[in-house]
Design a protein around this motif. Structure first.
Motif, PDB file in Angstrom:
ATOM      1  N   GLU A  72       6.471  11.367  -7.391  1.00 22.70           N
ATOM      2  CA  GLU A  72       5.211  11.977  -7.817  1.00 22.70           C
ATOM      3  C   GLU A  72       3.993  11.242  -7.271  1.00 22.70           C
ATOM      4  O   GLU A  72       2.977  11.848  -6.956  1.00 22.70           O
ATOM      5  CB  GLU A  72       5.126  11.994  -9.353  1.00 22.70           C
ATOM      6  N   SER A  73       4.105   9.939  -7.193  1.00 17.54           N
ATOM      7  CA  SER A  73       2.927   9.159  -6.810  1.00 17.54           C
ATOM      8  C   SER A  73       2.789   9.090  -5.299  1.00 17.54           C
ATOM      9  O   SER A  73       1.754   8.712  -4.764  1.00 17.54           O
ATOM     10  CB  SER A  73       3.041   7.749  -7.362  1.00 17.54           C
ATOM     11  N   GLY A  74       3.863   9.458  -4.584  1.00 15.74           N
ATOM     12  CA  GLY A  74       3.808   9.368  -3.123  1.00 15.74           C
ATOM     13  C   GLY A  74       3.813   7.936  -2.628  1.00 15.74           C
ATOM     14  O   GLY A  74       3.331   7.643  -1.537  1.00 15.74           O
ATOM     15  N   TYR A  75       4.374   7.059  -3.417  1.00 15.18           N
ATOM     16  CA  TYR A  75       4.405   5.643  -3.036  1.00 15.18           C
ATOM     17  C   TYR A  75       5.259   5.400  -1.792  1.00 15.18           C
ATOM     18  O   TYR A  75       6.362   5.930  -1.663  1.00 15.18           O
ATOM     19  CB  TYR A  75       4.957   4.817  -4.207  1.00 15.18           C
ATOM     20  N   LYS A  76       4.693   4.635  -0.844  1.00 20.27           N
ATOM     21  CA  LYS A  76       5.448   4.219   0.347  1.00 20.27           C
ATOM     22  C   LYS A  76       5.431   2.705   0.398  1.00 20.27           C
ATOM     23  O   LYS A  76       4.354   2.100   0.387  1.00 20.27           O
ATOM     24  CB  LYS A  76       4.778   4.727   1.634  1.00 20.27           C
ATOM     25  N   PRO A  77       6.593   2.084   0.462  1.00 17.51           N
ATOM     26  CA  PRO A  77       6.625   0.620   0.519  1.00 17.51           C
ATOM     27  C   PRO A  77       5.838   0.101   1.720  1.00 17.51           C
ATOM     28  O   PRO A  77       5.827   0.730   2.771  1.00 17.51           O
ATOM     29  CB  PRO A  77       8.106   0.291   0.678  1.00 17.51           C
ATOM     30  N   ASN A  78       5.186  -0.996   1.557  1.00 10.25           N
ATOM     31  CA  ASN A  78       4.440  -1.618   2.638  1.00 10.25           C
ATOM     32  C   ASN A  78       5.415  -2.318   3.590  1.00 10.25           C
ATOM     33  O   ASN A  78       6.038  -3.323   3.253  1.00 10.25           O
ATOM     34  CB  ASN A  78       3.450  -2.618   2.030  1.00 10.25           C
ATOM     35  N   GLN A  79       5.539  -1.745   4.781  1.00 16.62           N
ATOM     36  CA  GLN A  79       6.533  -2.265   5.732  1.00 16.62           C
ATOM     37  C   GLN A  79       6.166  -3.653   6.247  1.00 16.62           C
ATOM     38  O   GLN A  79       7.031  -4.405   6.674  1.00 16.62           O
ATOM     39  CB  GLN A  79       6.664  -1.313   6.925  1.00 16.62           C
ATOM     40  N   ILE A  80       4.891  -3.922   6.250  1.00 16.97           N
ATOM     41  CA  ILE A  80       4.441  -5.230   6.727  1.00 16.97           C
ATOM     42  C   ILE A  80       4.978  -6.315   5.788  1.00 16.97           C
ATOM     43  O   ILE A  80       5.533  -7.324   6.232  1.00 16.97           O
ATOM     44  CB  ILE A  80       2.897  -5.279   6.736  1.00 16.97           C
ATOM     45  N   ALA A  81       4.822  -6.069   4.511  1.00 18.74           N
ATOM     46  CA  ALA A  81       5.292  -7.047   3.529  1.00 18.74           C
ATOM     47  C   ALA A  81       6.805  -7.187   3.618  1.00 18.74           C
ATOM     48  O   ALA A  81       7.353  -8.287   3.581  1.00 18.74           O
ATOM     49  CB  ALA A  81       4.883  -6.616   2.128  1.00 18.74           C
ATOM     50  N   ARG A  82       7.454  -6.060   3.773  1.00 20.53           N
ATOM     51  CA  ARG A  82       8.899  -6.075   3.881  1.00 20.53           C
ATOM     52  C   ARG A  82       9.336  -6.889   5.112  1.00 20.53           C
ATOM     53  O   ARG A  82      10.245  -7.715   5.037  1.00 20.53           O
ATOM     54  CB  ARG A  82       9.393  -4.635   3.990  1.00 20.53           C
ATOM     55  N   SER A  83       8.656  -6.658   6.212  1.00 24.26           N
ATOM     56  CA  SER A  83       8.987  -7.390   7.432  1.00 24.26           C
ATOM     57  C   SER A  83       8.775  -8.886   7.251  1.00 24.26           C
ATOM     58  O   SER A  83       9.565  -9.704   7.704  1.00 24.26           O
ATOM     59  CB  SER A  83       8.098  -6.949   8.597  1.00 24.26           C
ATOM     60  N   LEU A  84       7.679  -9.220   6.617  1.00 22.02           N
ATOM     61  CA  LEU A  84       7.385 -10.639   6.440  1.00 22.02           C
ATOM     62  C   LEU A  84       8.502 -11.301   5.650  1.00 22.02           C
ATOM     63  O   LEU A  84       8.934 -12.410   5.946  1.00 22.02           O
ATOM     64  CB  LEU A  84       6.053 -10.809   5.700  1.00 22.02           C
ATOM     65  N   ARG A  85       8.958 -10.589   4.649  1.00 22.01           N
ATOM     66  CA  ARG A  85       9.975 -11.157   3.784  1.00 22.01           C
ATOM     67  C   ARG A  85      11.354 -11.189   4.468  1.00 22.01           C
ATOM     68  O   ARG A  85      12.059 -12.190   4.436  1.00 22.01           O
ATOM     69  CB  ARG A  85      10.040 -10.320   2.497  1.00 22.01           C
ATOM     70  N   THR A  86      11.730 -10.079   5.093  1.00 21.40           N
ATOM     71  CA  THR A  86      13.093  -9.995   5.620  1.00 21.40           C
ATOM     72  C   THR A  86      13.216 -10.522   7.044  1.00 21.40           C
ATOM     73  O   THR A  86      14.318 -10.807   7.498  1.00 21.40           O
ATOM     74  CB  THR A  86      13.583  -8.537   5.647  1.00 21.40           C
ATOM     75  N   GLY A  87      12.095 -10.581   7.747  1.00 23.17           N
ATOM     76  CA  GLY A  87      12.151 -11.036   9.127  1.00 23.17           C
ATOM     77  C   GLY A  87      12.574  -9.960  10.101  1.00 23.17           C
ATOM     78  O   GLY A  87      12.739 -10.226  11.280  1.00 23.17           O
ATOM     79  N   ASN A  88      12.794  -8.747   9.635  1.00 21.10           N
ATOM     80  CA  ASN A  88      13.008  -7.681  10.608  1.00 21.10           C
ATOM     81  C   ASN A  88      12.143  -6.473  10.308  1.00 21.10           C
ATOM     82  O   ASN A  88      11.447  -6.431   9.298  1.00 21.10           O
ATOM     83  CB  ASN A  88      14.474  -7.308  10.740  1.00 21.10           C
TER      84      ASN A  88
END
Lengths: 334, 334
Positions: free
Chosen positions: B47-63
DNA sequence: CTGAAAGCGCTTACAG
DNA sequence: CTGAAAGCGCTTACAG
């Protein structure tokens, strides 16, 4: 082997990461870091080959120095050339470009915008498809610089750079009329975007102004996503009408299909049958005889797009919307 | 209007961000989150149309789920087509492609690798320039999947996918010889990369095998980065030698320049003068007469590249180096 | 079945 | 002239 971080550099230099960060970002003077420290840190950075992690920087600052470029199809030479020019120009100003093709699908275009959004691109250059209005509006409301190019959308207030398609098409027909042509065909596509409909309108208006009847049978609208073979068959059928003495192709790939047909049915281009193609292609200059084309000023379009983007990127306040219409040029070859 | 974060979703759903994260990443079952919670959270995300921030994800996972593609020039139709095919195939597997052109400059290529590195791309597909060996070796030592394509480098152990340039060139010359040609010219470039030198070697070997003398005057090596006008002048000079009865162009853009020359000097292609071009181009099929070409299997190259990349990406251990050589096809037109 | 907390590598407001 | 610390938005090992 893990990559070096700002922490490693700070440790080696015996200073805080704050100091290193200021130096990396050219704020050393402003923050009055001493010359000795600057020198020491720069030397360590140089020697260690340290590169700041752009992902971390983006996360923190919310921008990326990346501009997203969305085109219809990167393998079409018009877009490939524009993309390359934009890439060059952006690169010189410190921006990178990432590009992707919509294949004229709203869903794919939407996904691309979402991808770019989640990658925090700083600005968007879009050759849009119809139906994307709302998504573009959201970007603009979000204060992201957006430039549409090549094709405009009707119900939207956005910056736009493109050629004057109506007038280029009009001139092409005018050229045919002045050469005495009476039955001028148009081969175009059924995609409902302004840059295509304008070419159609230019065709109709020129016929009207010069007192020639509009004849539906002379207009072929091929379906955008169909196989080339299907297109070739339809054009072949159109050319069965041997009253036709001139034809305007509304895109370069349609012209290429059309030339294949002419070769197959052994119809030669000359005094009895003239051709103009919209958007140049290497094949047209080489063709015997040379094919006349409408040339869009790629360099000027790319330059204008980049200028508009950069002025928006560097301006604190919202700039007024600009529409830049650049004349296209009719090149007559034989 | 700030974008939603995982925190906002967690608050709305009255759960922790850990729970939301597990659900987003499809680990809900594995972490035994209750069905009710999963449903509630998914509904809110929807409903909210939330999209995870890929930048943050990349920073954390390294890919990043991004594959970097480095080509010589994206506006060259060979690369534009390969890029588009690779993009399509990668996209279907959940990877995005970002591409950029080296313009055959080591410095630009190096900068691109650094940019990709700092953006944490997961893998590299590179059409390399000579001198890039060390940079590529660093990537490989870093355990990043790397595939070279189109052109290989001699002093490096890397995965490679490309056509058999030597044999394609050999066959072209063989074809000329069998048609009774005696003075076969080669127009190539001076860039020192394997896929070009192999075409040269194929030319020489075929002459040798068929007992024809190698004549330096029949080989033109134009400078890679020069103006097209300069190239045209040099080819014109070569064609002054009217003993020449056949010519192999080592790239499609050289062939295009060559065809322009033939048009200018009004030399016609036919029984007395044959032409083969390396890498197809729309202009060749349309040309009168049609131009014979060496066609690289674009689809197969793109598919193989993606397969190799994905198998490396999903493998925990280092896979053995593979070199895939795909035969090119000689298409005879007239 | 679920959550608190550390940490990815930066930037920057604040303090001294 | 310089530094300690908060925070960008995630993921995940650990704890309960």
């Amino acid at each position: 082997m893990k990559a070096l971080s700002i922490k490693d550099i700070a440790q080696k230099a015996n200073v805080s990461i704050t100091t290193v960060s200021f130096i990396i970002n050219g704020k050393a003077k402003e923050k009055s870091i001493s010359d000795g420290v600057i020198e020491k840190v720069e030397k360590i950075i140089e020697e260690s080959g340290y590169k700041p992690n752009q992902i971390a920087r983006s996360l923190r600052t919310g921008n990326s120095n990346i501009i997203g470029l969305i085109v219809e199809d990167i393998s079409n030479s018009f877009f490939a050339k524009i993309a390359r020019l934009i890439e060059d120009k952006a690169y010189k100003r410190g921006y990178k470009i990432i590009y992707s093709s919509t294949e004229n699908s709203i869903e794919k275009a939407r996904e691309l915008i979402n991808m770019f959004k989640s990658r925090k691109v700083d600005a968007y250059i879009i050759s849009p498809v119809k139906g994307l209005e709302e998504d573009i509006r959201v970007l603009i409301n979000d204060d992201k610089p957006v430039i549409l190019f090549d094709r405009n959308l009707e119900d939207i207030d956005a910056n736009y750079v493109g050629a004057n398609h109506f007038s280029a098409s009009y001139q092409s027909i005018e050229n045919f009329v002045q050469a005495g042509k009476k039955n001028i065909a148009l081969v175009t596509t059924d995609i409902d975007v302004l840059q295509i409909t304008e070419r159609y309108e230019g065709y109709k208006k020129a016929l009207l102004d010069y007192g020639l009847p509009y004849n539906e049978d002379l207009v072929l609208k091929v379906h955008f996503n169909q196989d080339e073979q299907e297109t070739i068959n339809q054009i072949k059928q159109l050319f069965n009408n041997d009253k036709i003495d001139a034809v305007l192709f509304a895109t370069n790939y349609l012209a290429i299909s059309g030339l294949k047909v002419l070769k197959q049915i052994r119809k030669t281009i000359g005094n009895d049958f003239s051709v103009i193609a919209y958007d140049d292609h290497e094949a047209f200059e080489l063709h015997t005889p040379g094919i006349s084309t409408v040339q869009q000023p790629l360099e000027e379009i790319a330059e204008t797009v980049i200028k508009l983007i950069l002025s928006q990127l560097s301006s604190k306040t919202k700039l007024p919307i600009q529409e830049v219409i650049i004349p296209a040029k009719l090149i007559i070859r034989d």
